[in-house]
Design a protein around this motif. Structure first.
Motif, mmCIF file in Angstrom:
data_model
loop_
_atom_site.group_PDB
_atom_site.id
_atom_site.type_symbol
_atom_site.label_atom_id
_atom_site.label_comp_id
_atom_site.label_asym_id
_atom_site.label_seq_id
_atom_site.Cartn_x
_atom_site.Cartn_y
_atom_site.Cartn_z
ATOM 1 N N LEU A 1 0.837 -1.208 0.000
ATOM 2 C CA LEU A 1 0.000 0.000 0.000
ATOM 3 C C LEU A 1 0.868 1.254 0.000
ATOM 4 N N TRP A 2 1.908 1.259 0.826
ATOM 5 C CA TRP A 2 2.813 2.413 0.847
ATOM 6 C C TRP A 2 3.527 2.561 -0.495
ATOM 7 N N LEU B 1 2.522 6.761 -7.002
ATOM 8 C CA LEU B 1 1.659 7.888 -7.364
ATOM 9 C C LEU B 1 2.424 9.201 -7.249
ATOM 10 N N GLU B 2 3.148 9.372 -6.148
ATOM 11 C CA GLU B 2 3.888 10.611 -5.919
ATOM 12 C C GLU B 2 5.065 10.742 -6.882
ATOM 13 N N MET C 1 9.296 6.032 2.368
ATOM 14 C CA MET C 1 10.381 5.071 2.551
ATOM 15 C C MET C 1 10.749 4.936 4.024
ATOM 16 N N GLU C 2 10.627 6.036 4.766
ATOM 17 C CA GLU C 2 10.882 5.970 6.205
ATOM 18 C C GLU C 2 9.859 5.059 6.882
ATOM 19 N N GLN C 3 8.584 5.156 6.467
ATOM 20 C CA GLN C 3 7.554 4.264 7.000
ATOM 21 C C GLN C 3 7.871 2.808 6.674
ATOM 22 N N LEU C 4 8.301 2.565 5.449
ATOM 23 C CA LEU C 4 8.646 1.201 5.056
ATOM 24 C C LEU C 4 9.820 0.667 5.875
#
Length: 273
Positions: free
Chosen positions: A54-55, A61-62, A89-92
């Motif tokens: 999902l991320w 998209l961005e 990417m930090e979330q991932l």
């Protein structure tokens, strides 16, 4: 103290109205996890990878929107989009911390259920690399059984990458930087581009937008590299040097991927400054 939200105006009935769950499609989303074993930790493994996908969907998209803005010379909105990609990417990266709570013993209880499936086969991960400019056409092969996905990667490889459009901004600013002769290949270090970026970095006041654009790309790749490093560390922690479920050499393969650079010009110029 008992609080009734209705007394503060909150809507409490949603017959015939759109609710939170309706808008987000939560019935489909929360029933998309189908463990194939009785192992407790398989749900963690599935959700980890589903949320990562999902991320990655948002990152694509961005990145696509940023590429369009850059091609048009409208850089300021692109800065925001690329900043968002870095935060994604930090979330991932943070997600690996959750997966690392799973031990080798726990993973072994459901690993046979994976059969030959592997994150190596993630179409969206491959598309992120292709959009950025790291295009290895051999990596389309794992998607041959899905012509729609393979065709999407081929179509991406036929158009200028995000970095190609960034080089176009250098040319628009008067720098003598040639377009790539082959779009369907990884970006190789280019002396002319490296020299152009060195001039930008030596005089950021004069080339502020190009300077900031370059740093946005470096931010993205910085977090992307951390993601790769966290990936290999997590895999080694959980399965050691076993072969990957998708057939790769596992940790050995992932360590080689740490040396792949998305934007070599932007990293190599630093030595010359």
């Amino acid at each position: 103290m008992s609080i009734d939200p209705a007394q503060e105006g909150a809507r409490m009935s949603f017959d015939g109205r759109m609710s939170y769950g309706d808008y987000l499609g939560l019935d489909r989303l929360l029933t998309a996890q189908h463990p194939l074993s009785d192992a407790h930790d398989e749900m963690l493994f599935i959700i980890q990878h589903q949320t990562s996908e999902l991320w990655m969907k948002l990152a694509l998209l961005e990145m696509g929107a940023a590429r369009e803005r850059i091609a048009e010379g409208d850089l300021r909105p692109a800065f925001k989009m690329l900043t968002r990609v870095a935060r994604i990417m930090e979330q991932l990266n943070s997600a690996w911390d959750v997966l690392r709570t799973m031990t080798p013993s726990e993973y072994s209880t459901f690993r046979p259920a994976l059969a030959e499936s592997s994150g190596f086969q993630s179409h969206q991960y491959r598309m992120i690399e292709f959009v950025a400019g790291n295009r290895n056409m051999a990596m389309i092969a794992p998607h041959a059984h899905r012509p729609d996905l393979a065709d999407a990667l081929r179509a991406e490889a036929a158009r200028p990458s995000l970095y190609d459009e960034v080089l176009g901004r250098l040319r628009a600013a008067g720098f003598d930087v040639a377009a790539r002769p082959a779009l369907d290949a990884p970006h190789a270090p280019d002396a002319a581009a490296r020299a152009a970026w060195a001039e930008v970095y030596r005089d950021p006041g004069r080339y502020w937008e190009l300077y900031e654009l370059a740093e946005k790309l470096v931010d993205f790749e910085d977090y992307f590299r951390r993601w790769r490093f966290n990936h290999v560390t997590t895999v080694e922690r959980i399965i050691g040097f076993k072969r990957g479920s998708g057939g790769t050499s596992g940790v050995t393969y992932l360590r080689r991927m740490l040396d792949v650079v998305l934007f070599p010009d932007l990293w190599e110029l630093r030595t010359a400054l």
